[in-house]
Design a protein around this motif. Structure first.
Motif, mmCIF file in Angstrom:
data_model
loop_
_atom_site.group_PDB
_atom_site.id
_atom_site.type_symbol
_atom_site.label_atom_id
_atom_site.label_comp_id
_atom_site.label_asym_id
_atom_site.label_seq_id
_atom_site.Cartn_x
_atom_site.Cartn_y
_atom_site.Cartn_z
ATOM 1 N N TYR A 26 -20.984 0.644 -15.764
ATOM 2 C CA TYR A 26 -20.493 1.066 -17.074
ATOM 3 C C TYR A 26 -21.409 0.653 -18.227
ATOM 4 C CZ TYR A 26 -16.295 1.553 -14.228
ATOM 5 O OH TYR A 26 -15.402 1.896 -13.244
ATOM 6 N N TRP A 27 -22.437 -0.152 -17.956
ATOM 7 C CA TRP A 27 -23.300 -0.571 -19.059
ATOM 8 C C TRP A 27 -24.788 -0.641 -18.700
ATOM 9 C CZ3 TRP A 27 -25.694 -4.842 -17.256
ATOM 10 C CH2 TRP A 27 -24.989 -5.717 -16.426
ATOM 11 N N ASP A 28 -25.105 -0.646 -17.448
ATOM 12 C CA ASP A 28 -26.506 -0.792 -17.044
ATOM 13 C C ASP A 28 -27.294 0.492 -17.301
ATOM 14 O OD1 ASP A 28 -28.619 -2.305 -15.416
ATOM 15 O OD2 ASP A 28 -28.465 -0.394 -14.356
ATOM 16 N N ALA A 29 -28.481 0.345 -17.892
ATOM 17 C CA ALA A 29 -29.288 1.514 -18.248
ATOM 18 C C ALA A 29 -29.725 2.306 -17.022
ATOM 19 C CB ALA A 29 -30.515 1.082 -19.062
ATOM 20 N N ASP A 30 -30.074 1.627 -15.948
ATOM 21 C CA ASP A 30 -30.484 2.324 -14.731
ATOM 22 C C ASP A 30 -29.302 3.064 -14.101
ATOM 23 O OD1 ASP A 30 -33.089 1.468 -14.997
ATOM 24 O OD2 ASP A 30 -32.839 -0.267 -13.676
ATOM 25 N N ALA A 31 -28.125 2.440 -14.145
ATOM 26 C CA ALA A 31 -26.933 3.107 -13.616
ATOM 27 C C ALA A 31 -26.629 4.370 -14.415
ATOM 28 C CB ALA A 31 -25.744 2.149 -13.649
ATOM 29 N N TYR A 32 -26.836 4.301 -15.716
ATOM 30 C CA TYR A 32 -26.629 5.477 -16.567
ATOM 31 C C TYR A 32 -27.594 6.598 -16.186
ATOM 32 C CZ TYR A 32 -26.821 8.378 -20.781
ATOM 33 O OH TYR A 32 -26.824 9.436 -21.668
ATOM 34 N N GLN A 33 -28.853 6.259 -15.961
ATOM 35 C CA GLN A 33 -29.824 7.279 -15.567
ATOM 36 C C GLN A 33 -29.453 7.891 -14.215
ATOM 37 O OE1 GLN A 33 -32.240 8.603 -17.410
ATOM 38 N NE2 GLN A 33 -31.648 7.239 -19.095
ATOM 39 N N ARG A 34 -28.925 7.064 -13.311
ATOM 40 C CA ARG A 34 -28.488 7.603 -12.024
ATOM 41 C C ARG A 34 -27.298 8.534 -12.199
ATOM 42 N NH1 ARG A 34 -29.906 2.273 -10.409
ATOM 43 N NH2 ARG A 34 -27.735 1.565 -10.524
ATOM 44 N N ASP A 35 -26.391 8.212 -13.110
ATOM 45 C CA ASP A 35 -25.269 9.112 -13.413
ATOM 46 C C ASP A 35 -25.774 10.458 -13.924
ATOM 47 O OD1 ASP A 35 -23.223 7.436 -12.663
ATOM 48 O OD2 ASP A 35 -22.566 6.947 -14.701
ATOM 49 N N LEU A 36 -26.740 10.413 -14.816
ATOM 50 C CA LEU A 36 -27.297 11.660 -15.340
ATOM 51 C C LEU A 36 -27.883 12.502 -14.210
ATOM 52 C CD1 LEU A 36 -29.132 10.485 -18.601
ATOM 53 C CD2 LEU A 36 -26.976 11.752 -18.463
ATOM 54 N N MET A 193 -17.334 7.595 -29.139
ATOM 55 C CA MET A 193 -16.625 6.428 -28.612
ATOM 56 C C MET A 193 -17.646 5.430 -28.069
ATOM 57 S SD MET A 193 -13.542 8.306 -26.505
ATOM 58 C CE MET A 193 -14.689 9.104 -25.353
ATOM 59 N N ASN A 194 -17.439 4.162 -28.350
ATOM 60 C CA ASN A 194 -18.338 3.117 -27.852
ATOM 61 C C ASN A 194 -17.882 2.667 -26.471
ATOM 62 O OD1 ASN A 194 -20.042 2.993 -30.185
ATOM 63 N ND2 ASN A 194 -18.343 2.006 -31.242
ATOM 64 N N CYS A 195 -18.016 3.591 -25.526
ATOM 65 C CA CYS A 195 -17.658 3.290 -24.139
ATOM 66 C C CYS A 195 -18.410 4.238 -23.213
ATOM 67 C CB CYS A 195 -16.141 3.429 -23.901
ATOM 68 S SG CYS A 195 -15.510 5.118 -24.042
ATOM 69 N N ASN A 196 -18.553 3.822 -21.977
ATOM 70 C CA ASN A 196 -19.148 4.661 -20.948
ATOM 71 C C ASN A 196 -18.233 5.848 -20.661
ATOM 72 O OD1 ASN A 196 -19.426 5.225 -17.756
ATOM 73 N ND2 ASN A 196 -21.380 4.493 -18.547
ATOM 74 N N TRP A 197 -18.806 6.965 -20.287
ATOM 75 C CA TRP A 197 -18.020 8.185 -20.056
ATOM 76 C C TRP A 197 -16.984 8.002 -18.951
ATOM 77 C CZ3 TRP A 197 -18.165 10.920 -15.385
ATOM 78 C CH2 TRP A 197 -19.164 10.555 -14.483
ATOM 79 N N LYS A 198 -17.295 7.149 -17.965
ATOM 80 C CA LYS A 198 -16.357 6.949 -16.850
ATOM 81 C C LYS A 198 -15.105 6.196 -17.294
ATOM 82 C CE LYS A 198 -19.508 5.037 -14.143
ATOM 83 N NZ LYS A 198 -20.711 5.203 -14.992
ATOM 84 N N ILE A 199 -15.260 5.337 -18.303
ATOM 85 C CA ILE A 199 -14.105 4.602 -18.833
ATOM 86 C C ILE A 199 -13.065 5.583 -19.359
ATOM 87 C CG2 ILE A 199 -13.347 3.083 -20.696
ATOM 88 C CD1 ILE A 199 -14.682 1.466 -18.633
ATOM 89 N N PHE A 200 -13.518 6.609 -20.053
ATOM 90 C CA PHE A 200 -12.562 7.580 -20.596
ATOM 91 C C PHE A 200 -11.833 8.305 -19.475
ATOM 92 C CE2 PHE A 200 -11.000 11.576 -22.197
ATOM 93 C CZ PHE A 200 -10.461 11.232 -23.419
#
Length: 395
Positions: A26-36, A193-200
């Motif tokens: 939910y906050w790691d930059a590499d995890a975000y890139q993998r989500d993309l 929103m100041n949250c990761n997309w998965k949180i929503f």
């Protein structure tokens, strides 16, 4: 595990504690890139409604991650989508977020390479072309586009599968009796929103938070006030199987018709809804990862998500009404919109609270309660797409 499909005990809950995704997801930059890469660049994503591109030469740009797409209606009326990138040296083509093209060409503002609205390269202003240069080999990068009931979707995958319609969750409600194509926008809410997309999406998939976070909504939908989404979320549902009171069966409180401040409809009720659809109060259809749509008896609400970063997500909500509802002098559209805005702002605020706690060095993952079976299903949806990406990284 999935809910027990047994005919005698169709309880929707998990039967053992299940771990959530790791907190770093939910906050790691590499995890975000993998989500993309695994999800957002390979899924059908809502861009806008057809009505937003009603006339030939209308265009709109759409950004997700590092990718910017231009969606346009060509001179014949066909909708098309391309990467907003010139084939010459990669310049951005359309600099504005929306508008109307001045000609039947997309012309690069840098070196004036020009493309037809079908994406073909038609003009290169160089004094001479290199030997063997074939303009047909340098079209714009086309993007898959699909229209579902007046909504425009794109898919960035070069080998995009299916269509926007096939991307909807099979468990979604059927909105076939709602006149989606002819509805008119009455209000738009945009919020970062100041949250990761998965949180929503996790918040969307459970109602354990409803009694504490959504007090007005819980009064309108009494089963939400019990922390449940539906009848079979209660492990003791069989004791109340014959009780049609809304706190056990779902639906709106007695006397209420729709989601509004006073619970009353504020426009014509859609003519083709069944008695069950009217009684339900809300019918959801979901297309992960980018949108859900809710049918009420007198209007429709859509919510679109776009990730802006590991801990930022843009939410765009739109309230759609029949034209006659918006034109009626007696229509109290604000009564409807104000209630919906309140619910979404409550959701956004609590999602941000969730996000703030996730960076604890001690918190590696959370744990799901029985009522959070749809979160488990969502987490497995995310995991499956990451597995597919790692097993076939060239796709």
């Amino acid at each position: 595990m999935q809910p027990d499909p047994s005919e005698h005990d169709p309880y929707n809950g998990l039967t053992r504690a299940e771990p959530t995704l790791p907190s770093s997801a939910y906050w790691d930059a590499d995890a975000y890139q993998r989500d993309l890469g695994a999800i957002w660049y390979k899924s059908w994503l809502l861009v806008c409604r057809e009505a937003d591109l009603a006339h030939p030469l209308a265009f709109r740009t759409f950004r997700v991650g590092t990718q910017e797409i231009v969606v346009l209606r060509d001179e014949t009326g066909a909708l098309r989508a391309f990467h907003n990138t010139c084939r010459h040296r990669g310049s951005q083509l359309c600099q504005e977020s929306e508008g109307r093209l001045k000609a039947r060409l997309l012309t690069c503002p840098y070196h004036a390479w020009s493309y037809s609205l079908r994406g073909d390269l038609v003009r290169v202003p160089s004094k001479s072309l290199p030997e063997g240069f074939d303009k047909a080999e340098h079209p714009l990068y086309r993007v898959a586009l699909s229209v579902w009931r007046g909504f425009v979707f794109v898919n960035l995958a070069e080998d995009a599968d299916g269509s926007a319609e096939t991307a909807f969750d099979p468990a979604s409600g059927d909105l076939g009796n709602w006149p989606l194509e002819t509805l008119v926008s009455g209000h738009v809410l945009r919020k970062v929103m100041n949250c990761n997309w998965k949180i929503f999406w996790e918040n969307f998939n459970e109602c354990l938070h409803c009694p504490g976070v959504h007090k007005d909504l819980s009064r309108l939908v009494p089963i939400y006030g019990r922390g449940l989404m539906g009848r079979h979320d209660d492990p003791e549902w069989a004791r109340h199987a014959d009780n049609d009171a809304p706190e056990f069966s779902g639906g709106l409180r007695a006397g209420a018709e729709t989601w509004s401040r006073d619970g009353q409809a504020h426009g014509p009720v859609f003519a083709n809804l069944t008695p069950a659809e009217r009684a339900a109060g809300q019918t959801y259809a979901t297309s992960l990862p980018s949108m859900f749509i809710v049918g009420h008896v007198d209007y429709v609400r859509t919510v679109r998500l776009v990730p802006l970063g590991p801990e930022e997500t843009e939410l765009t909500a739109e309230w759609l009404f029949s034209a006659e509802a918006l034109e009626a002098p007696s229509a109290d559209i604000d009564n409807i919109v104000a209630f919906g805005r309140q619910v979404l702002k409550e959701d956004a605020a609590i999602c941000e609270v969730n996000q703030k706690g996730l960076r604890s060095m001690r918190h590696k993952a959370g744990v799901l309660m029985p009522e959070e079976y749809d979160l488990y299903r969502f987490h497995n949806w995310v995991r499956d797409r990451h597995v597919a990406m790692s097993s076939n990284p060239s796709k």
